[in-house]
Design a protein around this motif. Sequence first.
Motif, PDB file in Angstrom:
ATOM      1  N   ALA A 140      37.478 -14.294  35.622  1.00 19.84           N
ATOM      2  CA  ALA A 140      37.068 -15.656  35.811  1.00 19.84           C
ATOM      3  C   ALA A 140      36.933 -16.273  37.288  1.00 19.84           C
ATOM      4  O   ALA A 140      35.949 -16.893  37.553  1.00 19.84           O
ATOM      5  CB  ALA A 140      38.235 -16.526  34.859  1.00 19.84           C
ATOM      6  N   ALA A 141      37.698 -15.563  38.066  1.00 28.54           N
ATOM      7  CA  ALA A 141      37.499 -16.091  39.466  1.00 28.54           C
ATOM      8  C   ALA A 141      36.428 -15.534  40.069  1.00 28.54           C
ATOM      9  O   ALA A 141      35.561 -16.146  40.918  1.00 28.54           O
ATOM     10  CB  ALA A 141      38.781 -15.636  40.360  1.00 28.54           C
ATOM     11  N   PHE A 142      35.881 -14.285  39.824  1.00 31.13           N
ATOM     12  CA  PHE A 142      34.732 -13.730  40.081  1.00 31.13           C
ATOM     13  C   PHE A 142      33.334 -14.603  39.570  1.00 31.13           C
ATOM     14  O   PHE A 142      32.575 -14.814  40.148  1.00 31.13           O
ATOM     15  CB  PHE A 142      34.511 -12.221  39.608  1.00 31.13           C
ATOM     16  N   CYS A 143      33.511 -14.748  38.225  1.00 27.26           N
ATOM     17  CA  CYS A 143      32.554 -15.798  37.573  1.00 27.26           C
ATOM     18  C   CYS A 143      32.315 -17.227  38.579  1.00 27.26           C
ATOM     19  O   CYS A 143      31.256 -17.602  38.781  1.00 27.26           O
ATOM     20  CB  CYS A 143      32.931 -16.090  36.271  1.00 27.26           C
ATOM     21  N   LYS A 144      33.479 -17.708  38.844  1.00 23.72           N
ATOM     22  CA  LYS A 144      33.428 -18.893  39.579  1.00 23.72           C
ATOM     23  C   LYS A 144      32.918 -18.778  40.917  1.00 23.72           C
ATOM     24  O   LYS A 144      32.082 -19.423  41.291  1.00 23.72           O
ATOM     25  CB  LYS A 144      34.929 -19.631  39.614  1.00 23.72           C
ATOM     26  N   GLN A 145      33.065 -17.605  41.422  1.00 21.88           N
ATOM     27  CA  GLN A 145      32.608 -17.416  42.976  1.00 21.88           C
ATOM     28  C   GLN A 145      31.141 -17.033  42.841  1.00 21.88           C
ATOM     29  O   GLN A 145      30.198 -17.491  43.671  1.00 21.88           O
ATOM     30  CB  GLN A 145      33.369 -16.391  43.546  1.00 21.88           C
ATOM     31  N   GLN A 146      30.744 -16.305  42.005  1.00 23.50           N
ATOM     32  CA  GLN A 146      29.279 -15.899  41.690  1.00 23.50           C
ATOM     33  C   GLN A 146      28.250 -16.883  41.086  1.00 23.50           C
ATOM     34  O   GLN A 146      27.210 -17.110  41.613  1.00 23.50           O
ATOM     35  CB  GLN A 146      29.195 -14.452  41.088  1.00 23.50           C
ATOM     36  N   TRP A 147      28.851 -17.484  39.885  1.00 27.42           N
ATOM     37  CA  TRP A 147      27.961 -18.495  39.262  1.00 27.42           C
ATOM     38  C   TRP A 147      28.557 -19.880  39.185  1.00 27.42           C
ATOM     39  O   TRP A 147      27.543 -20.709  38.441  1.00 27.42           O
ATOM     40  CB  TRP A 147      27.522 -17.846  38.185  1.00 27.42           C
TER      41      TRP A 147
END
Length: 100
Positions: A17-24
Motif C-alpha cells: 500500500a505504501a508503494f502504491c501511495k508513492q507511485q500512484w
Amino acid sequence: MKIKTYPEATQELRKIAAFCKQQWGIEIAHRLIETYQRNKKRLSSNPYMAPIEPLLANREYVYRGLVIHKYCKVIYRIDETASIIYIVDVWDTRREPHKI
C-alpha cells in the motif's frame, strides 16, 4: 469461518500500500486496502474460492492464492478442524516466484 491474519501478512500489505501511495497516489492505496477487506469477507463465507497455489504444493499445508489486484495476491490456508482461515502472506506478484 473465522479469519486470522499473520503479522507478516499485515506488514506486507502495508508495504504494498505504501508503494502504491508513492507511485500512484493515496486513492489507489485506499482502493487496494478496500479490495483486500472485501475479499477477506468473501473468503470467510467461501474459503475454497481461490485455487491451490502450485508453487507451494510441496508444503505441509495446502495453500491457496487469491489475486486481489494484478500486483497483489493473498496466500492463505484453511484449518477445517478449527474453522479458521489463516492469511499467511500478501504477495507482491512482481517479485520472484521462488521467494514465495
